[in-house]
Design a protein around this motif. Structure first.
Motif, PDB file in Angstrom:
ATOM      1  N   GLU A  25       0.896  -1.172   0.019  1.00 36.57           N
ATOM      2  CA  GLU A  25       0.007  -0.003  -0.336  1.00 36.57           C
ATOM      3  C   GLU A  25       0.869   1.549   0.421  1.00 36.57           C
ATOM      4  O   GLU A  25       0.592   2.230  -0.922  1.00 36.57           O
ATOM      5  CB  GLU A  25      -0.750  -0.095   1.477  1.00 36.57           C
ATOM      6  CG  GLU A  25      -1.624   1.322   1.723  1.00 36.57           C
ATOM      7  CD  GLU A  25      -2.682   1.458  -0.188  1.00 36.57           C
ATOM      8  OE1 GLU A  25      -2.698   2.246  -0.423  1.00 36.57           O
ATOM      9  OE2 GLU A  25      -3.646   0.024  -0.570  1.00 36.57           O
TER      10      GLU A  25
ATOM     11  N   SER B 283       0.480   4.296  -2.469  1.00 35.49           N
ATOM     12  CA  SER B 283       0.519   5.450  -2.425  1.00 35.49           C
ATOM     13  C   SER B 283       1.703   6.110  -2.930  1.00 35.49           C
ATOM     14  O   SER B 283       1.619   7.883  -3.168  1.00 35.49           O
ATOM     15  CB  SER B 283       0.525   5.673  -0.825  1.00 35.49           C
ATOM     16  OG  SER B 283       2.078   5.438  -0.437  1.00 35.49           O
ATOM     17  N   LYS B 284       2.728   6.520  -3.115  1.00 36.52           N
ATOM     18  CA  LYS B 284       3.597   6.556  -4.055  1.00 36.52           C
ATOM     19  C   LYS B 284       3.982   6.468  -5.620  1.00 36.52           C
ATOM     20  O   LYS B 284       5.092   7.368  -6.712  1.00 36.52           O
ATOM     21  CB  LYS B 284       5.227   6.580  -3.381  1.00 36.52           C
ATOM     22  CG  LYS B 284       5.494   6.484  -1.820  1.00 36.52           C
ATOM     23  CD  LYS B 284       5.572   7.788  -1.415  1.00 36.52           C
ATOM     24  CE  LYS B 284       5.709   7.639   0.232  1.00 36.52           C
ATOM     25  NZ  LYS B 284       5.384   9.444   0.448  1.00 36.52           N
TER      26      LYS B 284
END
Length: 447
Positions: free
Chosen positions: A93, A97-98
């Motif tokens: 995750e 998210s990056k």
């Protein structure tokens, strides 16, 4: 004048075209990669001989990040930059998210039998994640092999539900994120120890991993003076179904052996072995019919169907030779048996005699290596075991282990006296019998 304007305009556009090929393209999206140092916090990972995996992966990841940041057009993140617990889903995750293009998971390996050695890369079995994973893993494995590590292969693994087995890969694939688990080497096998036994060598792994990423993405570094824009990476098509691992044993394993040299005890063994679904990685051999085996030996060259090696038969025993071959996924097949005749010769000093032949693992039991690498083997005809030294002891002792009597002069006289006494008794009995017969004849005459 119009002709002059056309020439000037043509030169201007030509100059712009040339400059466009050399100047950076501003606004281009950088490659985003996330590095995941395996384990952390209470999750120690592999532990062996004072080494702890969670600490080792942190050193590798830090060095990998520093090296990658020397390249242009790349952003690098760590899932953890301190020692802390993180679930596998949290790691995936974080990468998502990056907006990561790839998640690289850094690990070290161990095996249940403490016998495997070499490096491997695990990737997704599905779709574009498999395609990209395989392309990167090919670059990684090439560099690891060039560094001297034995290649165990690029692998997939599925769970009972037909999904990617390893959680970090499964969670990444669910988010459309390519990932790879890099198992640099095995901590618990002496063949690999020299590759990780210092902090500097762990940092070298990080540099190697970064180079593989740079090659995969065709990155350039003015600092390092390298440009991988023309690197020819391995390309495979996107699979239409899951790329399943090989779950069957090698298909063929047959052995043949030449005569044993009576002066040296050496014999040449030929192995013919094939695995049609993957390929062979190791072989090992036994001189006691498969009860105990040598350390794993490299199957080289990798694509060979036949392999020859020379072993040294211990003096004074009649070995029962059998060979076992291992495929890419560590499934094994045993060969036929070859029985050698017993040969007697003067063996070399301890530690040299058959070191090339057999090196038994720790924890060996009866029938395995006892001294100087000598394996005891059963004699098929007698069922006896033992080295020459043990056989010499048997000649000096009885079956109950008590010392045998020496043939002294006193012992000889005792035996001679016993024999004379027996003869005397026999003559005495014969005389009595003869006297009885004569008395019977005299009685008949009187009648």
């Amino acid at each position: 004048m119009k002709l002059i304007y056309k020439i000037i305009a043509g030169c201007f556009f030509w100059l712009c075209f040339v400059l466009a090929g050399t100047m950076p393209v501003y606004g281009a999206e950088p490659v985003v990669v996330v590095l995941d140092p395996g384990h952390g916090g209470k999750n120690l990972g592999a532990e062996y001989d004072g080494y702890t995996e969670k600490d080792m992966t942190m050193i590798v990841a830090t060095a990998m990040k520093e090296e990658l940041e020397k390249y242009e057009g790349v952003e690098v993140y760590l899932t953890r930059d301190v020692d802390k617990d993180m679930s596998l889903e949290e790691r995936a995750e974080f990468a998502a998210s990056k907006n990561a293009d790839f998640l690289f998971c850094l690990h070290f390996n161990m095996s249940l039998g403490h016998e495997l050695f070499g490096s491997e890369v695990w990737i997704s079995a599905f779709g574009e994640e498999h395609q990209k994973g395989y392309s990167f893993a090919s670059a990684e494995m090439e560099l690891l092999e060039d560094a001297g590590l034995y290649p165990r292969g690029i692998k997939t693994r599925l769970n009972d539900d037909g999904e990617d087995y390893y959680g970090i890969i499964r969670h990444s694939t669910a988010r459309g994120l390519p990932s790879a688990i890099i198992e640099h080497c095995h901590l618990d096998e002496e063949t690999d120890v020299a590759f990780y036994d210092s902090e500097e060598k762990l940092k070298q792994f990080g540099v190697l991993d970064a180079t593989a990423v740079a090659k995969f993405y065709g990155l350039k570094s003015e600092i390092l003076g390298v440009d991988y824009g023309s690197y020819q990476k391995v390309e495979i098509p996107i699979p239409s179904a899951a790329v399943k691992p090989d779950t069957s044993e090698p298909d063929v394993c047959m052995i043949d052996a030449g005569d044993v040299d009576k002066e040296t005890g050496e014999a040449e063994v030929s192995i013919c072995a094939v695995d049609y679904d993957s390929y062979l990685v190791y072989y090992s051999y036994s001189l006691d019919g498969g009860e105990s085996f040598s350390k794993l030996q490299k199957w080289e060259p990798r694509n060979a169907d036949t392999l020859k090696f020379t072993l040294k038969v211990p003096s004074g025993i009649a070995p029962d030779l059998v060979v076992k071959v291992y495929n890419k996924y560590d499934y094994t097949t045993m060969s036929n048996h070859v029985y050698f005749p017993s040969v007697s010769y003067e063996e070399e000093e301890k530690g040299e005699g058959i070191s090339k032949m057999v090196e038994m693992p720790e924890g060996s039991t009866d029938g395995e290596a006892v001294e100087a690498g000598v394996m005891t083997a059963k004699n098929p005809s007698s069922g006896e075991t033992g080295t020459e030294e043990e056989k010499g002891k048997k000649e000096k002792t009885g079956n109950n282990g008590q010392p045998a009597k020496e043939a002294t002069v006193l012992y000889f006289l005792q035996v001679a006296f016993l024999c004379a006494a027996i003869l005397f008794v026999l003559f005495l009995l014969a005389g009595i019998l003869m006297g009885g017969r004569r008395s019977k004849k005299k009685r008949r005459r009187k009648k």
